[in-house]
Design a protein around this motif. Sequence first.
Motif, PDB file in Angstrom:
ATOM      1  N   ARG A   4       5.015  -3.057  -7.968  1.00  0.00           N
ATOM      2  CA  ARG A   4       5.436  -3.321  -6.596  1.00  0.00           C
ATOM      3  C   ARG A   4       5.576  -4.827  -6.404  1.00  0.00           C
ATOM      4  N   LEU A   5       6.384  -5.193  -5.435  1.00  0.00           N
ATOM      5  CA  LEU A   5       6.583  -6.592  -5.103  1.00  0.00           C
ATOM      6  C   LEU A   5       5.409  -7.086  -4.265  1.00  0.00           C
ATOM      7  N   VAL A  34       7.715 -13.585 -10.518  1.00  0.00           N
ATOM      8  CA  VAL A  34       9.141 -13.642 -10.200  1.00  0.00           C
ATOM      9  C   VAL A  34       9.518 -15.054  -9.756  1.00  0.00           C
ATOM     10  N   ILE A  52       5.406 -15.137  -6.135  1.00  0.00           N
ATOM     11  CA  ILE A  52       5.986 -13.829  -5.859  1.00  0.00           C
ATOM     12  C   ILE A  52       5.842 -13.049  -7.161  1.00  0.00           C
ATOM     13  N   ASP A  54       5.867  -9.132  -9.365  1.00  0.00           N
ATOM     14  CA  ASP A  54       6.293  -7.739  -9.502  1.00  0.00           C
ATOM     15  C   ASP A  54       5.283  -7.125 -10.460  1.00  0.00           C
ATOM     16  N   SER A  80       3.379  -4.849  -1.754  1.00  0.00           N
ATOM     17  CA  SER A  80       4.115  -4.041  -0.785  1.00  0.00           C
ATOM     18  C   SER A  80       3.703  -2.571  -0.900  1.00  0.00           C
TER      19      SER A  80
END
Length: 83
Positions: A4-5, A34, A52, A54, A80
């Motif tokens: 998930r981000l 990311v 950020i 992932d 998220s």
Amino acid sequence: MEKRLGFVGIIIEEREANAAAVNELLGRFGSIVVARMGVPYEKRSCSAITLIVDATTDELGVLTGKLGCLPGVSVKSMLSKAK
């Protein structure tokens, strides 16, 4: 587990003494990063880094756990809900 981000917020106090260990650790987790933004704050001799990511919850937990064990480092993260 699905990735998930999310983001990771890192504050490094006494950055001259502690930043190298943070950078070395982040390099080992480069596959889940990311984007990265870092801002030194000379007035307080600290730095703020935002990542950020992932990642799975397990991957993020390992990264933040290792960061949190480093001297002078505070860390918070969030993933998220959407997969």
